[in-house]
Structures are given as structure tokens and as C-alpha cells.
Write a protein that holds these residues in place. Structure first.
Motif, PDB file in Angstrom:
ATOM      1  N   ARG A 174       0.803  -1.201   0.206  1.00  0.00           N
ATOM      2  CA  ARG A 174       0.021  -0.119  -0.220  1.00  0.00           C
ATOM      3  C   ARG A 174       0.753   1.143  -0.021  1.00  0.00           C
ATOM      4  NH1 ARG A 174      -5.227   1.284   1.954  1.00  0.00           N
ATOM      5  NH2 ARG A 174      -5.281  -0.814   2.946  1.00  0.00           N
ATOM      6  N   ARG A 175       1.791   1.244   0.797  1.00  0.00           N
ATOM      7  CA  ARG A 175       2.788   2.448   0.732  1.00  0.00           C
ATOM      8  C   ARG A 175       3.571   2.905  -0.444  1.00  0.00           C
ATOM      9  NH1 ARG A 175       6.738   2.559   5.774  1.00  0.00           N
ATOM     10  NH2 ARG A 175       6.919   4.825   5.078  1.00  0.00           N
ATOM     11  N   VAL A 176       3.805   1.526  -1.002  1.00  0.00           N
ATOM     12  CA  VAL A 176       4.654   1.735  -2.510  1.00  0.00           C
ATOM     13  C   VAL A 176       3.612   2.270  -3.361  1.00  0.00           C
ATOM     14  CG1 VAL A 176       5.252   0.543  -4.505  1.00  0.00           C
ATOM     15  CG2 VAL A 176       6.278  -0.082  -2.320  1.00  0.00           C
ATOM     16  N   LEU A 177       2.321   1.607  -3.588  1.00  0.00           N
ATOM     17  CA  LEU A 177       1.225   2.310  -4.617  1.00  0.00           C
ATOM     18  C   LEU A 177       0.919   3.597  -4.229  1.00  0.00           C
ATOM     19  CD1 LEU A 177      -1.165  -0.806  -4.612  1.00  0.00           C
ATOM     20  CD2 LEU A 177       0.390  -0.086  -6.147  1.00  0.00           C
ATOM     21  N   ASP A 178       0.935   4.016  -2.948  1.00  0.00           N
ATOM     22  CA  ASP A 178       0.757   5.387  -2.538  1.00  0.00           C
ATOM     23  C   ASP A 178       1.890   6.416  -2.848  1.00  0.00           C
ATOM     24  OD1 ASP A 178      -2.088   4.787  -2.109  1.00  0.00           O
ATOM     25  OD2 ASP A 178      -1.477   4.612   0.233  1.00  0.00           O
ATOM     26  N   ARG A 179       2.877   6.082  -3.152  1.00  0.00           N
ATOM     27  CA  ARG A 179       4.321   6.466  -3.393  1.00  0.00           C
ATOM     28  C   ARG A 179       4.958   6.821  -2.111  1.00  0.00           C
ATOM     29  NH1 ARG A 179       4.855   6.554  -8.812  1.00  0.00           N
ATOM     30  NH2 ARG A 179       2.769   6.441 -10.118  1.00  0.00           N
ATOM     31  N   GLU A 180       4.819   6.511  -1.031  1.00  0.00           N
ATOM     32  CA  GLU A 180       5.269   6.497  -0.010  1.00  0.00           C
ATOM     33  C   GLU A 180       6.994   6.043   0.183  1.00  0.00           C
ATOM     34  OE1 GLU A 180       3.037   5.857   3.429  1.00  0.00           O
ATOM     35  OE2 GLU A 180       1.058   6.640   2.941  1.00  0.00           O
ATOM     36  N   LEU A 181       6.893   4.855  -0.360  1.00  0.00           N
ATOM     37  CA  LEU A 181       8.055   4.018  -0.562  1.00  0.00           C
ATOM     38  C   LEU A 181       8.353   3.735  -2.106  1.00  0.00           C
ATOM     39  CD1 LEU A 181       7.878   1.359   2.123  1.00  0.00           C
ATOM     40  CD2 LEU A 181       9.278   3.532   2.192  1.00  0.00           C
ATOM     41  N   SER A 182       9.542   4.062  -2.703  1.00  0.00           N
ATOM     42  CA  SER A 182       9.857   3.499  -3.836  1.00  0.00           C
ATOM     43  C   SER A 182       9.892   1.987  -3.993  1.00  0.00           C
ATOM     44  CB  SER A 182      11.058   4.172  -4.425  1.00  0.00           C
ATOM     45  OG  SER A 182      12.236   3.454  -3.724  1.00  0.00           O
ATOM     46  N   VAL A 183       9.670   1.530  -5.205  1.00  0.00           N
ATOM     47  CA  VAL A 183       9.873   0.065  -5.487  1.00  0.00           C
ATOM     48  C   VAL A 183      11.430  -0.374  -5.018  1.00  0.00           C
ATOM     49  CG1 VAL A 183       9.488  -1.706  -7.277  1.00  0.00           C
ATOM     50  CG2 VAL A 183       7.755   0.136  -7.150  1.00  0.00           C
ATOM     51  N   ALA A 184      12.113   0.466  -5.518  1.00  0.00           N
ATOM     52  CA  ALA A 184      13.599   0.219  -5.323  1.00  0.00           C
ATOM     53  C   ALA A 184      13.816   0.035  -3.788  1.00  0.00           C
ATOM     54  CB  ALA A 184      14.378   0.980  -6.003  1.00  0.00           C
ATOM     55  N   GLU A 185      13.425   0.764  -3.109  1.00  0.00           N
ATOM     56  CA  GLU A 185      13.650   0.799  -1.814  1.00  0.00           C
ATOM     57  C   GLU A 185      13.210  -0.531  -1.121  1.00  0.00           C
ATOM     58  OE1 GLU A 185      13.830   5.417  -0.149  1.00  0.00           O
ATOM     59  OE2 GLU A 185      11.805   4.384  -0.491  1.00  0.00           O
ATOM     60  N   VAL A 186      12.015  -0.831  -1.420  1.00  0.00           N
ATOM     61  CA  VAL A 186      11.097  -1.991  -0.903  1.00  0.00           C
ATOM     62  C   VAL A 186      11.827  -3.116  -1.290  1.00  0.00           C
ATOM     63  CG1 VAL A 186       9.016  -3.308  -1.027  1.00  0.00           C
ATOM     64  CG2 VAL A 186       8.938  -0.793  -0.492  1.00  0.00           C
TER      65      VAL A 186
END
Length: 312
Positions: A70-82
Motif C-alpha cells: 500500500r505504501r508503494v502504491l501510494d508512493r510513500e516508498l519506492s519500489v527500489a527501496e522495498v
């Protein structure tokens, strides 16, 4: 396809491969909210929702949790970081699975008892840091902090056993034996006594006084006996050991009796205690080092043979 196209849940299901029930769950959870509703009240989704679902499916297949996604989809985290964080977590899981596989193979090959299996599992479950701490505690407890020979301590620390991520069955078995050995107080006393001699690299008194010729003859005869498969604890060792004891007794002007054999064993044990030799061999195995032929097997065999012959 254009940005104005709207999709029903059924169409999203066909395009993403997700079930209608799963898409409805994600929609109810607010992870992929409907763009609008049809006049009949059915949910409709735009292209952005379709792309979110496709990314969600990919991340779920990679094992990521829904809160993180959810945080990735909401752009709170980048896919690369996750992805980086998750890759590290997966690495840990892989290492544990590889270690578990090695333990299971050892159990299967040795027919281990439930107690041994449990011990093996507990010892191998220790993290790399915990395993290092186990050896550090052993070194500190063996040599102490005051008056310890720094060369001996450095020698032991330099050869810290480090179980690899994907150990062989032999390495697992060696690590378990090693972990039990370092916790034994009698072994620690033996290590204290012999490590100074080994670190200094100097010859034993008995070696110096016997002379290189006799020592080379001894190494040769013991090596031949070992290669012939003669067990140092068997009766077959008598001819070899009787001859060696006689030769040493002549050099030292002693009687080749039980007392002299006991004295010989004690002299060789000063720097070549069989249990300490076993420790070093286990370290080599755990670390995956090539076991270089040296005097250790010779002295271990000789000491056992002398003790056996004395007891006989």
C-alpha cells in the motif's frame, strides 16, 4: 486501450489473472479503489487501477506484505527501496533454508536420535554473530584477559570457525561437535596448555633431544602404520610401538618399560593433545579449508598407541 476506458471487476480479473474475489477484497480494503460506479451500482476501474493491480500482484508474488505494498502504491516508498529491503530478507530466509536442508541431510545419513537432532538444530540456528560470540567466549574463558600469551590468543582468533551459508553435511556435523567441545572445561585446560607451544612453533624437548634422524624415522613408521590401517588402540600396534619405544629408550638411556612409555606420551601431549588436534581439524572442516598433511595425525596416533600399549 486509452485512459477513458473503464473496466468491470470481471474484466480486471481476465486482464490481471486475479480472482474476482481477490480484486473485491483489494477494493474493499482501499488498496485499489473503484474509479466510479455504473448506473446499476457496479464498480468500474480506470487504467490507473489496472496498473496498480498488476503491480500489486507482482509484489505479492515476490512475498511482500499488503501494508508495505500500500505504501508503494501510494508512493510513500519506492519500489527500489522495498525491493532492496525485501531482497535482504529473502537472503536470510534462503540461508536458513539451506542450513535446514544440510541439517536434515546429516540427520538422514547418520540416523540421529531425537536429542542429537534437536541439539544440531539449535546450534545451527544461531546467527553468524551468535556463533562468533560463542567462540569469543571460549577464547576469553580459556585464556583470560591477564597474562595470556598474545601469540596463542591471536592464533586461535585468526582461525575462528565460520559456518558458510550453504554448509555441507560434514561442515554441519563438525560445527556441532566444535560447539560442544569449546564448552568443555577439561578441553579449555588442554587448549591453554598446548596453544603456547603451537603458537611459538618450537620443537618439543623430546623432539630436540631425540634428534631429527629418530624423529623422521618415527614420523615415517607412524605414517606407514596409519596408511596400513593399523588402529592405535588395537593389538596390531604392538610391533610398531615396541620398536619406537626401544629406540627412544636407547637415546634417553632409559628402560623401555611402562613408565617410560607413559613419559613419552606425556612429552608429546604437551603440544599435541589429541582433543586440541581435533579442535583444529574441526575448524578446518567448518571453514572449508584444505586439510594440509602435517604432524598432527602422526602425534595423535602415536600418543594413543603409547597410552594403549601402557594400558595393555
Amino acid at each position: 486501450m486509452d485512459v477513458t476506458t473503464l473496466y468491470s471487476i470481471g474484466e480486471l480479473s481476465r486482464r490481471t489473472g486475479l480472482s474476482v474475489r481477490t480484486i473485491r477484497f483489494y477494493s474493499d480494503s482501499g488498496v485499489v479503489a473503484p474509479t466510479t460506479r455504473s448506473p446499476a451500482g457496479y464498480r468500474l476501474y480506470d487504467l490507473d487501477a489496472l496498473l496498480r493491480l498488476e503491480l500489486l500482484r507482482t509484489l505479492r508474488e515476490l512475498g511482500m506484505g499488503l501494508p508495505t505494498i500500500r505504501r508503494v502504491l501510494d508512493r510513500e516508498l519506492s519500489v527500489a527501496e522495498v525491493a532492496a529491503a525485501h531482497a535482504d530478507a529473502v537472503d536470510v530466509q534462503i540461508r536458513m533454508l539451506l542450513l535446514r536442508r544440510s541439517v536434515l541431510r546429516v540427520v538422514a545419513s547418520r540416523g540421529s536420535s531425537p536429542e542429537e537432532t534437536n541439539l544440531m538444530h539449535r546450534l545451527t540456528q544461531l546467527s553468524g554473530e551468535e556463533r562468533r560470540r560463542l567462540i569469543d567466549d571460549f577464547v576469553d574463558g580459556t585464556f583470560g584477559t591477564v597474562g595470556a600469551d598474545p601469540t596463542a590468543v591471536a592464533m586461535v582468533r585468526a582461525a575462528t570457525p565460520d559456518l558458510p551459508d550453504d554448509p555441507t553435511g560434514e561442515q554441519v556435523a563438525a560445527w556441532v561437535e566444535l560447539a560442544e567441545l569449546v564448552g568443555d572445561e577439561d578441553f579449555r585446560a588442554r587448549m591453554r596448555r598446548t596453544a603456547v607451544h603451537q603458537a611459538a612453533g618450537r620443537a618439543l624437548d623430546i623432539e630436540s633431544e631425540a634428534g631429527e634422524e629418530l624423529m623422521e624415522f618415527t614420523r615415517q613408521k607412524v605414517a606407514e602404520a596409519r596408511e596400513s590401517g593399523i588402529d592405535p588402540l588395537s593389538d596390531g600396534v604392538a610391533p610398531v610401538i615396541d620398536d619406537l619405544v626401544r629406540r627412544f629408550a636407547e637415546v634417553f638411556a632409559r628402560t623401555p618399560d611402562t613408565e617410560f612409555r607413559d613419559w613419552m606420551a606425556q612429552q608429546f601431549e604437551e603440544a599435541h593433545d589429541p582433543r586440541v588436534d581435533r579442535y583444529w581439524r574441526l575448524v578446518w572442516i567448518v571453514n572449508g579449508w584444505q586439510v594440509v598433511p602435517n604432524l598432527v595425525p602422526v602425534y595423535s596416533w602415536l600418543i594413543q598407541a603409547l597410552r594403549n600399549d601402557r594400558a595393555a
